[in-house]
Write a protein that holds these residues in place. Sequence first.
Motif, PDB file in Angstrom:
ATOM      1  N   VAL A 159     -35.979   4.769  26.451  1.00 46.40           N
ATOM      2  CA  VAL A 159     -35.942   4.443  27.871  1.00 46.40           C
ATOM      3  C   VAL A 159     -36.113   5.727  28.665  1.00 46.40           C
ATOM      4  O   VAL A 159     -35.478   6.748  28.353  1.00 46.40           O
ATOM      5  N   ALA A 160     -36.965   5.681  29.676  1.00 47.45           N
ATOM      6  CA  ALA A 160     -37.140   6.847  30.546  1.00 47.45           C
ATOM      7  C   ALA A 160     -35.819   7.166  31.241  1.00 47.45           C
ATOM      8  O   ALA A 160     -35.113   6.265  31.709  1.00 47.45           O
ATOM      9  N   TRP A 161     -35.492   8.450  31.304  1.00 51.24           N
ATOM     10  CA  TRP A 161     -34.226   8.881  31.883  1.00 51.24           C
ATOM     11  C   TRP A 161     -34.053   8.366  33.308  1.00 51.24           C
ATOM     12  O   TRP A 161     -32.984   7.895  33.688  1.00 51.24           O
ATOM     13  N   GLU A 162     -35.096   8.422  34.096  1.00 47.09           N
ATOM     14  CA  GLU A 162     -34.983   8.009  35.493  1.00 47.09           C
ATOM     15  C   GLU A 162     -34.951   6.490  35.651  1.00 47.09           C
ATOM     16  O   GLU A 162     -34.832   5.998  36.766  1.00 47.09           O
ATOM     17  N   SER A 163     -35.059   5.742  34.536  1.00 47.40           N
ATOM     18  CA  SER A 163     -34.969   4.281  34.574  1.00 47.40           C
ATOM     19  C   SER A 163     -33.632   3.766  34.060  1.00 47.40           C
ATOM     20  O   SER A 163     -33.418   2.547  34.024  1.00 47.40           O
ATOM     21  N   VAL A 164     -32.735   4.669  33.644  1.00 43.57           N
ATOM     22  CA  VAL A 164     -31.423   4.246  33.136  1.00 43.57           C
ATOM     23  C   VAL A 164     -30.632   3.595  34.271  1.00 43.57           C
ATOM     24  O   VAL A 164     -30.545   4.132  35.376  1.00 43.57           O
ATOM     25  N   ILE A 165     -30.074   2.437  33.996  1.00 40.13           N
ATOM     26  CA  ILE A 165     -29.276   1.707  34.985  1.00 40.13           C
ATOM     27  C   ILE A 165     -27.805   2.081  34.799  1.00 40.13           C
ATOM     28  O   ILE A 165     -27.260   1.920  33.709  1.00 40.13           O
ATOM     29  N   THR A 166     -27.192   2.586  35.841  1.00 32.32           N
ATOM     30  CA  THR A 166     -25.787   2.990  35.766  1.00 32.32           C
ATOM     31  C   THR A 166     -25.029   2.418  36.951  1.00 32.32           C
ATOM     32  O   THR A 166     -25.509   2.470  38.082  1.00 32.32           O
ATOM     33  N   CYS A 167     -23.867   1.849  36.677  1.00 27.70           N
ATOM     34  CA  CYS A 167     -23.034   1.350  37.765  1.00 27.70           C
ATOM     35  C   CYS A 167     -21.567   1.562  37.420  1.00 27.70           C
ATOM     36  O   CYS A 167     -21.201   1.769  36.261  1.00 27.70           O
ATOM     37  N   VAL A 168     -20.751   1.534  38.448  1.00 28.05           N
ATOM     38  CA  VAL A 168     -19.296   1.609  38.291  1.00 28.05           C
ATOM     39  C   VAL A 168     -18.720   0.292  38.789  1.00 28.05           C
ATOM     40  O   VAL A 168     -19.024  -0.152  39.902  1.00 28.05           O
ATOM     41  N   SER A 169     -17.923  -0.353  37.957  1.00 29.75           N
ATOM     42  CA  SER A 169     -17.288  -1.616  38.338  1.00 29.75           C
ATOM     43  C   SER A 169     -15.828  -1.359  38.688  1.00 29.75           C
ATOM     44  O   SER A 169     -15.146  -0.561  38.051  1.00 29.75           O
ATOM     45  N   SER A 170     -15.369  -2.057  39.721  1.00 31.61           N
ATOM     46  CA  SER A 170     -13.978  -1.945  40.170  1.00 31.61           C
ATOM     47  C   SER A 170     -13.424  -3.353  40.341  1.00 31.61           C
ATOM     48  O   SER A 170     -13.973  -4.152  41.111  1.00 31.61           O
ATOM     49  N   GLY A 171     -12.387  -3.641  39.612  1.00 31.68           N
ATOM     50  CA  GLY A 171     -11.781  -4.963  39.691  1.00 31.68           C
ATOM     51  C   GLY A 171     -10.296  -4.887  39.410  1.00 31.68           C
ATOM     52  O   GLY A 171      -9.665  -3.827  39.564  1.00 31.68           O
ATOM     53  N   GLN A 172      -9.728  -5.993  39.003  1.00 29.84           N
ATOM     54  CA  GLN A 172      -8.305  -6.073  38.699  1.00 29.84           C
ATOM     55  C   GLN A 172      -8.112  -6.642  37.300  1.00 29.84           C
ATOM     56  O   GLN A 172      -8.797  -7.590  36.908  1.00 29.84           O
ATOM     57  N   LEU A 173      -7.182  -6.028  36.581  1.00 30.03           N
ATOM     58  CA  LEU A 173      -6.817  -6.490  35.247  1.00 30.03           C
ATOM     59  C   LEU A 173      -5.460  -7.187  35.344  1.00 30.03           C
ATOM     60  O   LEU A 173      -4.452  -6.563  35.690  1.00 30.03           O
ATOM     61  N   ILE A 174      -5.441  -8.486  35.069  1.00 30.91           N
ATOM     62  CA  ILE A 174      -4.216  -9.276  35.180  1.00 30.91           C
ATOM     63  C   ILE A 174      -3.540  -9.340  33.821  1.00 30.91           C
ATOM     64  O   ILE A 174      -4.129  -9.805  32.841  1.00 30.91           O
ATOM     65  N   THR A 175      -2.320  -8.840  33.739  1.00 30.69           N
ATOM     66  CA  THR A 175      -1.534  -8.899  32.514  1.00 30.69           C
ATOM     67  C   THR A 175      -0.254  -9.683  32.766  1.00 30.69           C
ATOM     68  O   THR A 175       0.014 -10.126  33.887  1.00 30.69           O
ATOM     69  N   GLN A 176       0.547  -9.851  31.724  1.00 33.12           N
ATOM     70  CA  GLN A 176       1.803 -10.557  31.875  1.00 33.12           C
ATOM     71  C   GLN A 176       2.835  -9.731  32.632  1.00 33.12           C
ATOM     72  O   GLN A 176       3.889 -10.237  33.001  1.00 33.12           O
ATOM     73  N   TYR A 177       2.526  -8.453  32.877  1.00 29.88           N
ATOM     74  CA  TYR A 177       3.481  -7.583  33.550  1.00 29.88           C
ATOM     75  C   TYR A 177       3.120  -7.344  35.008  1.00 29.88           C
ATOM     76  O   TYR A 177       3.991  -7.315  35.881  1.00 29.88           O
ATOM     77  N   ALA A 178       1.827  -7.154  35.289  1.00 27.41           N
ATOM     78  CA  ALA A 178       1.430  -6.814  36.652  1.00 27.41           C
ATOM     79  C   ALA A 178      -0.080  -6.965  36.778  1.00 27.41           C
ATOM     80  O   ALA A 178      -0.793  -7.185  35.798  1.00 27.41           O
ATOM     81  N   VAL A 179      -0.544  -6.855  38.012  1.00 29.18           N
ATOM     82  CA  VAL A 179      -1.975  -6.816  38.299  1.00 29.18           C
ATOM     83  C   VAL A 179      -2.370  -5.351  38.487  1.00 29.18           C
ATOM     84  O   VAL A 179      -1.883  -4.682  39.396  1.00 29.18           O
ATOM     85  N   LEU A 180      -3.231  -4.854  37.608  1.00 26.85           N
ATOM     86  CA  LEU A 180      -3.576  -3.438  37.592  1.00 26.85           C
ATOM     87  C   LEU A 180      -5.033  -3.236  37.991  1.00 26.85           C
ATOM     88  O   LEU A 180      -5.886  -4.076  37.685  1.00 26.85           O
ATOM     89  N   PRO A 181      -5.338  -2.130  38.684  1.00 29.17           N
ATOM     90  CA  PRO A 181      -6.747  -1.830  38.981  1.00 29.17           C
ATOM     91  C   PRO A 181      -7.494  -1.466  37.703  1.00 29.17           C
ATOM     92  O   PRO A 181      -6.930  -0.844  36.803  1.00 29.17           O
ATOM     93  N   GLU A 182      -8.754  -1.857  37.624  1.00 24.49           N
ATOM     94  CA  GLU A 182      -9.560  -1.599  36.436  1.00 24.49           C
ATOM     95  C   GLU A 182     -10.920  -1.053  36.875  1.00 24.49           C
ATOM     96  O   GLU A 182     -11.608  -1.655  37.696  1.00 24.49           O
ATOM     97  N   GLY A 205      -9.692   5.650  34.226  1.00 22.93           N
ATOM     98  CA  GLY A 205      -8.471   5.460  34.980  1.00 22.93           C
ATOM     99  C   GLY A 205      -8.676   5.246  36.462  1.00 22.93           C
ATOM    100  O   GLY A 205      -7.779   4.732  37.142  1.00 22.93           O
ATOM    101  N   SER A 206      -9.829   5.626  36.999  1.00 24.69           N
ATOM    102  CA  SER A 206     -10.075   5.497  38.426  1.00 24.69           C
ATOM    103  C   SER A 206     -11.574   5.463  38.683  1.00 24.69           C
ATOM    104  O   SER A 206     -12.381   5.757  37.791  1.00 24.69           O
ATOM    105  N   PHE A 207     -11.938   5.138  39.901  1.00 23.16           N
ATOM    106  CA  PHE A 207     -13.347   5.125  40.300  1.00 23.16           C
ATOM    107  C   PHE A 207     -13.932   6.523  40.201  1.00 23.16           C
ATOM    108  O   PHE A 207     -15.056   6.712  39.720  1.00 23.16           O
ATOM    109  N   ASN A 208     -13.166   7.532  40.646  1.00 20.00           N
ATOM    110  CA  ASN A 208     -13.664   8.913  40.624  1.00 20.00           C
ATOM    111  C   ASN A 208     -13.912   9.410  39.203  1.00 20.00           C
ATOM    112  O   ASN A 208     -14.878  10.147  38.953  1.00 20.00           O
ATOM    113  N   LEU A 209     -13.050   9.023  38.261  1.00 17.08           N
ATOM    114  CA  LEU A 209     -13.247   9.440  36.869  1.00 17.08           C
ATOM    115  C   LEU A 209     -14.511   8.816  36.281  1.00 17.08           C
ATOM    116  O   LEU A 209     -15.226   9.461  35.510  1.00 17.08           O
TER     117      LEU A 209
END
Length: 358
Positions: A159-182, A205-209
Amino acid sequence: MFDSKYDRLPKAGDSETKSGVDFIYLSPKPLPTGAPPFSSRDLHRESNDVYLDFAVGRGNFEFMARAGIGSVVFIALFFLFTSGFGAWLRRDIQPFLTTWVEIFTNTYVQGFIWTLFIVYIFIFFLAVRRVSIHPPIRFNRHRREVAFVPQKGDSPCYVAWESVITCVSSGQLITQYAVLPEHKLMIGLRDTNTGNVLWSTISTGSFNLAVSEWEAIRTYMEEGPSMLPAQNTDDPEEGSVAFFHLCRRSYRAENSLLRYISGFLVIQFLSGWTVPCHISRWVNTRPKAGFPRDVLEWSKPLQLNQQIKPSEDLLHETAEIRKFFSKGKTLLDYFRSKSLIPEKQSSTRGTEEERRTD
């Protein structure tokens, strides 16, 4: 993932929301993000002036092993104490200890526990096998291409380097203990022959990471291995025994003795203590699937006059975004400014047409 909103492949600056998860695309084209290049798991261990290999880190397997051991132990303890309570209720009819042993060693109880254990072992080894048969993703900066092999024995895809698709997803992870950012970094490599996209997902661990993880790869491809974050050999790697004891000492220093015992010692003891670290080390030292001969030939260095240069569009937009950063703006501000240009132009045209009509 991107078919619902766009009638085209995504590009840097696109965003969408699907099933409550927000996605923002960082490429194509691979523009500077303004974030410091950093890898929290040293995912790019193998690198030189020609190529960089990107693979899953040790911390993933340590957590998987610890979660599995903890789940099995929790279920076993649940049945142990439940059977003990049942034996205590029948203590006037049958001897307490004998009844407790008989209930806990019952065929159905033991069958459920061992079935759960076998299922966990199967899932874990399936995950280990998937990693061992999948060579890492290789980024070649001389050719400005990315090579991936879906699994051992398959033909490599480039794949051409300039054609690589990259995204960052931000959502919530629901567990039996709490709702955590993911937050996840997702790298998509599209096979031009079939149109299929192979996604490599890295939890952060975060969007910035997540952005910094991508920026480490981008700066390597655009500026060379000298721009990769230096690996600090004094800091233990996540998932190792040294890292486990570092976390233990930190937890003890920041909490009371009672909380240290209940919140760390008990939980970590029931989830295997340092056993998951040794399991993770075994997984990471297993032989990984090698690259086919075509990829090895493709990975050889090229003469300077044969190396592929960045496109004029990428160079122009990179210079534009760096000027934007110099004004104290962020990457998201840049994307917003680009998306507002058509609206301003259309509104201006509309005003001119109204004047002509009047």
